[in-house]
Design an enzyme around this catalytic site. Structure first.
Site, PDB file in Angstrom:
ATOM      1  N   GLU A 233      84.265  79.857 114.620  1.00 16.96           N
ATOM      2  CA  GLU A 233      83.481  80.439 113.521  1.00 16.96           C
ATOM      3  C   GLU A 233      84.014  81.788 113.084  1.00 16.96           C
ATOM      4  O   GLU A 233      83.874  82.179 111.933  1.00 16.96           O
ATOM      5  CB  GLU A 233      82.004  80.572 113.943  1.00 16.96           C
ATOM      6  CG  GLU A 233      81.249  79.255 114.048  1.00 16.96           C
ATOM      7  CD  GLU A 233      81.348  78.591 115.409  1.00 16.96           C
ATOM      8  OE1 GLU A 233      82.269  78.923 116.197  1.00 16.96           O
ATOM      9  OE2 GLU A 233      80.502  77.714 115.685  1.00 16.96           O
TER      10      GLU A 233
ATOM     11  N   ALA B  11      79.786  72.458 111.742  1.00 16.42           N
ATOM     12  CA  ALA B  11      78.845  72.325 110.629  1.00 16.42           C
ATOM     13  C   ALA B  11      79.665  72.107 109.368  1.00 16.42           C
ATOM     14  O   ALA B  11      80.846  72.480 109.315  1.00 16.42           O
ATOM     15  CB  ALA B  11      78.004  73.582 110.511  1.00 16.42           C
TER      16      ALA B  11
ATOM     17  N   GLY C 233      79.801  73.900 115.495  1.00 17.42           N
ATOM     18  CA  GLY C 233      78.571  73.156 115.756  1.00 17.42           C
ATOM     19  C   GLY C 233      78.821  71.864 116.523  1.00 17.42           C
ATOM     20  O   GLY C 233      77.937  71.373 117.226  1.00 17.42           O
TER      21      GLY C 233
END
Ligand code: DAK
Length: 259
Positions: free
Chosen positions: A133, A66, A110
């Site tokens: 992440e 992301a 993502g």
């Protein structure tokens, strides 16, 4: 076809090749890209001429996650309200045609989750998969903890998610995350061959087979096998079943019409 800001769309006969195209950010998934991805899938779903979709990125990155720069300043209220990943994730999950992820370079966060939402992953020998992440003080948020664990098992998923280490293509193939690995220069050509093979099958049988494999994730074995039997019987309602079996008996190539 429509122009997109963050995607390139190409048609190779019955195969649509969708390329994520934000090279300046290693194809990081921002809200524009996610909106366009949902929109292009609507178009491809509605187009009877498209029988298989390939989703890919660049040589350097499928997608590096992301867009951290877009996300970093957001509040809890904004993240909760905008919920910007849910609609595209649902769009992919309910896409009924086959969709193959062709991954070269980074598929992180993502990006890895997006690849795992596709029906299967073909990788270049340069591919690197990861859920980093934790380095950002967060966790995977669009299925990474669940899908990666189902693909590679608890031990490897914990290892990757807690340490943020990346898995290369060879390890990903051994672990079952990736179905096949090709030399980087041949990834798209080989993927298009795989897609063309699928596109030549009965589109109705393809859709039902996809639904059945996906059901293995959400049902018990007994329920899954019962569904398989029902759909198997129902395939005999289609002309394509007659065509497939007649062609075998007559020693010719079937011509599936999707009826
Ligand atoms: N976001 C934004 N920009 C990125 C990016 C990213 N994820 N990844 C790379 N870039 C940008 C870099 O900032 C750099 O931009 P400039 O500095 O040139 O302007 C450019 O792409 C090239 O990157 P690098 O210079 O860093 O290239 P390197 O080859 O040195 O390194 C790398 C490549 C992939 C190892 C590195 O860029 C990297 O570590 N990138 C971040 C990887 C990452 O942490 N990915 C996970 C992101 S978090 C949600 C659900 C889920 C999510 C979000 C919301 N909801 C339910 C709402 C998902 C979260 C994530 O994916």
């Amino acid at each position: 076809m429509t122009d997109y800001q963050t995607l390139l769309l190409e048609r190779v006969e019955a195969v649509a090749l969708v390329r994520l195209n934000r090279p300046e950010a290693l194809n990081a998934l921002n809200s524009v890209l996610l909106g366009e991805l949902s929109a292009v899938l609507d178009v491809l779903e509605a187009d009877d001429g498209v029988r298989c979709v390939v989703l890919t990125g660049s040589d350097r990155a499928f997608a590096a996650g992301a867009d951290i720069k877009e996300m970093s300043g957001k509040s809890y209220a904004e993240m909760f309200k905008e919920d910007f990943f849910t609609a595209p994730a649902r769009r992919i999950e309910r896409f009924r045609k086959p969709i193959i992820a062709a991954v070269a370079g980074y598929a992180l966060g993502g990006g890895c989750e997006l690849a795992m939402m596709c029906d299967f992953i073909l990788a270049a020998d340069t591919a690197k998969f990861g859920q980093p992440e934790i380095n950002l003080g967060v966790a995977p948020g669009i299925g990474g903890t669940q899908r990666l664990t189902r693909f590679v098992g608890k031990s490897k998923a914990m290892d990757m998610i807690l340490t943020a280490r990346m898995m290369d293509a060879a390890e990903a193939e051994r672990a079952g995350l990736v179905s096949r690995v090709f030399p980087a220069g041949a990834l798209i050509e080989e993927t298009l061959k795989v897609a063309a093979k699928i596109a030549g099958q009965s589109p109705l049988a393809v859709m039902m087979n996809k639904e059945l494999v996906n059901a293995a994730y959400d049902t018990t074995l007994t329920q899954g096998v019962a569904l398989e039997r029902r759909l198997f019987h129902s395939l005999f309602a289609f002309d394509d079943q007659k065509e497939g079996m007649d062609a075998f008996v007559e020693k010719r190539k079937p011509d599936f019409k999707g009826s």
